[in-house]
Design an enzyme around this catalytic site. Sequence first.
Site, PDB file in Angstrom:
ATOM      1  N   LYS A  13       0.834  -1.206   0.000  1.00 38.06           N
ATOM      2  CA  LYS A  13       0.000   0.000   0.000  1.00 38.06           C
ATOM      3  C   LYS A  13       0.872   1.260   0.000  1.00 38.06           C
ATOM      4  CE  LYS A  13      -2.080  -1.223   3.854  1.00 38.06           C
ATOM      5  NZ  LYS A  13      -1.351  -2.484   4.135  1.00 38.06           N
ATOM      6  N   ARG A  88      -9.504   0.302   9.155  1.00 32.30           N
ATOM      7  CA  ARG A  88      -8.990  -1.039   9.417  1.00 32.30           C
ATOM      8  C   ARG A  88      -9.987  -1.888  10.190  1.00 32.30           C
ATOM      9  NH1 ARG A  88      -3.172   0.238   9.151  1.00 32.30           N
ATOM     10  NH2 ARG A  88      -1.939  -1.643   9.341  1.00 32.30           N
ATOM     11  N   ARG A 127      11.647  -5.207   5.147  1.00 26.97           N
ATOM     12  CA  ARG A 127      11.308  -3.802   4.883  1.00 26.97           C
ATOM     13  C   ARG A 127      12.262  -2.850   5.606  1.00 26.97           C
ATOM     14  NH1 ARG A 127       5.192  -1.815   5.511  1.00 26.97           N
ATOM     15  NH2 ARG A 127       5.371  -2.622   7.636  1.00 26.97           N
ATOM     16  N   ARG A 160      11.498  -1.137  11.163  1.00 29.42           N
ATOM     17  CA  ARG A 160      10.464  -0.896  12.166  1.00 29.42           C
ATOM     18  C   ARG A 160      10.478  -2.014  13.209  1.00 29.42           C
ATOM     19  NH1 ARG A 160       5.099   0.272   8.714  1.00 29.42           N
ATOM     20  NH2 ARG A 160       4.224  -0.925  10.447  1.00 29.42           N
ATOM     21  N   ARG A 171       0.265  -9.224  13.644  1.00 32.03           N
ATOM     22  CA  ARG A 171      -0.427  -8.252  12.794  1.00 32.03           C
ATOM     23  C   ARG A 171      -1.245  -8.943  11.711  1.00 32.03           C
ATOM     24  NH1 ARG A 171       4.577  -5.279  11.103  1.00 32.03           N
ATOM     25  NH2 ARG A 171       3.294  -4.109   9.660  1.00 32.03           N
TER      26      ARG A 171
HETATM   27  P1  ADP Z   1       1.477  -1.682   7.607  1.00 27.65           P
HETATM   28  O1  ADP Z   1       2.130  -0.718   6.641  1.00 27.65           O
HETATM   29  O2  ADP Z   1       2.369  -2.799   7.934  1.00 27.65           O
HETATM   30  O3  ADP Z   1       0.138  -2.114   7.161  1.00 27.65           O
HETATM   31  P2  ADP Z   1       0.886   0.618   9.253  1.00 27.65           P
HETATM   32  O4  ADP Z   1       2.083   1.490   9.165  1.00 27.65           O
HETATM   33  O5  ADP Z   1      -0.281   0.973   8.425  1.00 27.65           O
HETATM   34  O6  ADP Z   1       1.328  -0.882   8.981  1.00 27.65           O
HETATM   35  O7  ADP Z   1       0.421   0.515  10.752  1.00 27.65           O
HETATM   36  C1  ADP Z   1       1.309   0.242  11.811  1.00 27.65           C
HETATM   37  C2  ADP Z   1       0.547   0.139  13.108  1.00 27.65           C
HETATM   38  O8  ADP Z   1      -0.116   1.389  13.389  1.00 27.65           O
HETATM   39  C3  ADP Z   1      -0.570  -0.887  13.145  1.00 27.65           C
HETATM   40  O9  ADP Z   1      -0.102  -2.197  13.482  1.00 27.65           O
HETATM   41  C4  ADP Z   1      -1.485  -0.316  14.222  1.00 27.65           C
HETATM   42  O10 ADP Z   1      -0.971  -0.562  15.518  1.00 27.65           O
HETATM   43  C5  ADP Z   1      -1.391   1.178  13.964  1.00 27.65           C
HETATM   44  N1  ADP Z   1      -2.434   1.633  13.018  1.00 27.65           N
HETATM   45  C6  ADP Z   1      -2.235   2.171  11.775  1.00 27.65           C
HETATM   46  N2  ADP Z   1      -3.405   2.460  11.191  1.00 27.65           N
HETATM   47  C7  ADP Z   1      -4.374   2.109  12.078  1.00 27.65           C
HETATM   48  C8  ADP Z   1      -5.798   2.142  12.071  1.00 27.65           C
HETATM   49  N3  ADP Z   1      -6.491   2.596  11.007  1.00 27.65           N
HETATM   50  N4  ADP Z   1      -6.445   1.687  13.158  1.00 27.65           N
HETATM   51  C9  ADP Z   1      -5.791   1.225  14.238  1.00 27.65           C
HETATM   52  N5  ADP Z   1      -4.461   1.142  14.309  1.00 27.65           N
HETATM   53  C10 ADP Z   1      -3.752   1.593  13.254  1.00 27.65           C
HETATM   54  P1  ADP Z   2       2.156  -1.889   3.230  1.00 29.51           P
HETATM   55  O1  ADP Z   2       2.164  -0.384   3.235  1.00 29.51           O
HETATM   56  O2  ADP Z   2       0.966  -2.463   2.558  1.00 29.51           O
HETATM   57  O3  ADP Z   2       2.378  -2.481   4.588  1.00 29.51           O
HETATM   58  P2  ADP Z   2       4.737  -1.611   1.890  1.00 29.51           P
HETATM   59  O4  ADP Z   2       4.462  -0.756   0.719  1.00 29.51           O
HETATM   60  O5  ADP Z   2       5.429  -0.996   3.049  1.00 29.51           O
HETATM   61  O6  ADP Z   2       3.393  -2.382   2.363  1.00 29.51           O
HETATM   62  O7  ADP Z   2       5.580  -2.871   1.368  1.00 29.51           O
HETATM   63  C1  ADP Z   2       6.050  -3.871   2.282  1.00 29.51           C
HETATM   64  C2  ADP Z   2       7.451  -4.291   1.848  1.00 29.51           C
HETATM   65  O8  ADP Z   2       7.377  -5.024   0.617  1.00 29.51           O
HETATM   66  C3  ADP Z   2       8.424  -3.141   1.587  1.00 29.51           C
HETATM   67  O9  ADP Z   2       9.699  -3.571   1.983  1.00 29.51           O
HETATM   68  C4  ADP Z   2       8.349  -2.935   0.065  1.00 29.51           C
HETATM   69  O10 ADP Z   2       9.571  -2.416  -0.452  1.00 29.51           O
HETATM   70  C5  ADP Z   2       8.099  -4.344  -0.429  1.00 29.51           C
HETATM   71  N1  ADP Z   2       7.237  -4.415  -1.611  1.00 29.51           N
HETATM   72  C6  ADP Z   2       6.171  -3.643  -1.919  1.00 29.51           C
HETATM   73  N2  ADP Z   2       5.578  -4.033  -3.069  1.00 29.51           N
HETATM   74  C7  ADP Z   2       6.300  -5.098  -3.506  1.00 29.51           C
HETATM   75  C8  ADP Z   2       6.204  -5.978  -4.654  1.00 29.51           C
HETATM   76  N3  ADP Z   2       5.233  -5.822  -5.561  1.00 29.51           N
HETATM   77  N4  ADP Z   2       7.110  -6.967  -4.774  1.00 29.51           N
HETATM   78  C9  ADP Z   2       8.078  -7.141  -3.828  1.00 29.51           C
HETATM   79  N5  ADP Z   2       8.220  -6.366  -2.743  1.00 29.51           N
HETATM   80  C10 ADP Z   2       7.346  -5.358  -2.573  1.00 29.51           C
END
Ligand code: ADP
Ligand code: ADP
Length: 217
Positions: A13, A88, A127, A160, A171
Amino acid sequence: MLIILLGPPGAGKGTQAERLVKKFNLAYIATGDILRAAVKSGSPLGQEARIYMEKGQLVPDEVVVGIVSERLTASDCRDGAILDGFPRTVAQAQALDEVLREMGRQIDRVVYIAVDEEELITRLTGRRVCRECAATYHIKFNAPRVRNVCDQCGGELYQREDDSLSTVQERLVVYREQTTPLIDYYGRSDLVTEIDGNGDIEQIFSEISSVFEVESP
Ligand code: ADP
Ligand code: ADP
Ligand code: ZN
């Protein structure tokens, strides 16, 4: 244009949003980034959020709904925004519907990025994120030009704390239980476009871009 990026942690995302906001000149609302900034600042909000985030659990709905409602009123969101990581839970989605109704706005599309679970674990544990601008990299799949240095701003990259294997597993459980019901929630009003997020970053970007082009006025 208001677009929600929905998908499991690691779906890509943030990676896709980074490119989409540039191409379509949209505001970017990533609740995870906002919460991490609050944690870093040590504010009361950050101190509360930290307790949940380090365990891989969701921050309470009221907290994130408050953040997003306020953010949506900012002038840069007037023409459009991408929501990443929010909503979420079904309660957050309902609260968002209410906030948008009051603003006379609506969600244009929910882009659901689907990725296999095994791949998610490899992505999340490799990541790296920029301390300065929050740009996202992967040690193998999307490596920076210089090790541990952000291509965009020269900032230092870090891993992270919640990207450790045990927290990633938690998660993914939280995602399955609390977030997957949203696919149905938005599916009922026919808002969802599913994208196969297993492939190459640029290929997926072009697929999502074509969804955005349909929604652009
Ligand atoms: P990821 O990129 O791995 O999906 P995020 O950066 O979006 O993770 O979120 C990291 C953490 O921040 C989540 O595990 C949660 O604890 C918190 N968080 C982010 N967005 C939300 C949301 N919409 N509702 C509740 N917690 C959230
Ligand atoms: P989200 O925001 O959904 O948690 P991220 O964009 O942070 O996901 O991506 C999670 C990890 O996977 C990062 O290290 C990113 O560089 C990698 N990544 C994202 N898209 C791809 C893909 N299409 N193929 C391989 N690795 C990816
Ligand atoms: Zn950077």
